[in-house]
Motif scaffolding. Structure first.
Motif, short mmCIF file in Angstrom:
data_model
loop_
_atom_site.label_atom_id
_atom_site.label_comp_id
_atom_site.label_asym_id
_atom_site.label_seq_id
_atom_site.Cartn_x
_atom_site.Cartn_y
_atom_site.Cartn_z
N UNK A 1 0.83 -1.20 0.00
CA UNK A 1 0.00 0.00 0.00
C UNK A 1 0.87 1.25 0.00
N UNK A 2 0.46 2.24 -0.77
CA UNK A 2 1.17 3.52 -0.76
C UNK A 2 0.88 4.26 0.54
N UNK B 1 -5.67 0.78 4.49
CA UNK B 1 -5.77 -0.64 4.84
C UNK B 1 -7.22 -1.10 4.98
N UNK B 2 -8.04 -0.37 5.70
CA UNK B 2 -9.43 -0.77 5.93
C UNK B 2 -10.23 -0.85 4.63
N UNK C 1 1.91 -4.32 3.73
CA UNK C 1 2.92 -3.32 4.08
C UNK C 1 2.58 -1.98 3.45
N UNK C 2 2.91 -0.93 4.18
CA UNK C 2 2.94 0.40 3.56
C UNK C 2 4.37 0.57 3.05
N UNK C 3 4.48 1.02 1.83
CA UNK C 3 5.79 1.21 1.22
C UNK C 3 5.94 2.68 0.83
N UNK C 4 7.16 3.08 0.58
CA UNK C 4 7.42 4.49 0.24
C UNK C 4 6.64 4.89 -1.01
N UNK C 5 6.62 4.01 -2.01
CA UNK C 5 5.81 4.26 -3.20
C UNK C 5 5.59 2.95 -3.93
N UNK C 6 4.53 2.91 -4.71
CA UNK C 6 4.18 1.76 -5.53
C UNK C 6 4.46 2.16 -6.98
N UNK C 7 4.94 1.24 -7.82
CA UNK C 7 5.25 1.60 -9.21
C UNK C 7 4.11 2.35 -9.90
N UNK C 8 4.51 3.28 -10.74
CA UNK C 8 3.61 4.07 -11.57
C UNK C 8 2.63 4.93 -10.77
N UNK C 9 2.91 5.12 -9.48
CA UNK C 9 2.05 5.96 -8.66
C UNK C 9 0.76 5.29 -8.21
#
Length: 123
Positions: free
Chosen positions: A77-78, A83-84, A104-112
């Protein structure tokens, strides 16, 4: 090993396969919420979660499997605040016994994208 591919999900955007089957398992690459017909993302986390899981479902179907065969998922997840809402849509695609999952929350997901989901399924 055998590569799995379908036009009902977005083509790989790098040097990887949509999925690989090995030893009775299908390992599906992370699915961005790309609509394969338009190449675009839908708006919002719920629509993007639905599209990512629809893409994963199409890949599993190309391997002769269904979402009931999924034993493990990973959700990126960005924004963990989503999450909910992601979980609401996620629960529409799976039934008991639910697959194991990491989120997981990540710094960014590909392509925004707001979400990316990968899964492992067993024959």
């Amino acid at each position: 090993m055998k590569a799995i591919s379908t036009e009902k999900a977005p083509a790989a955007i790098g040097p990887y396969s949509q999925a690989i089957e090995a030893n009775g398992f299908v390992y599906a690459s992370g699915q961005l919420p790309i609509d394969p017909a338009t190449g675009e993302f839908p708006e919002g986390i719920k629509a993007q979660t639905r599209q990512s899981l629809t893409n994963a479902k199409a890949i599993l179907e190309a391997a002769g499997l269904s979402m009931k065969n999924v034993v493990k998922t990973t959700v990126l997840l960005a924004d963990i605040a989503d999450f909910g809402a992601m979980n609401e849509v996620y629960s529409e695609f799976f039934s008991e016994p639910f697959p194991a999952r990491s989120a997981f929350a990540v710094k960014s997901v590909p392509k925004g994208a707001l979400v990316e989901i990968e899964c492992i399924a067993a024959r």
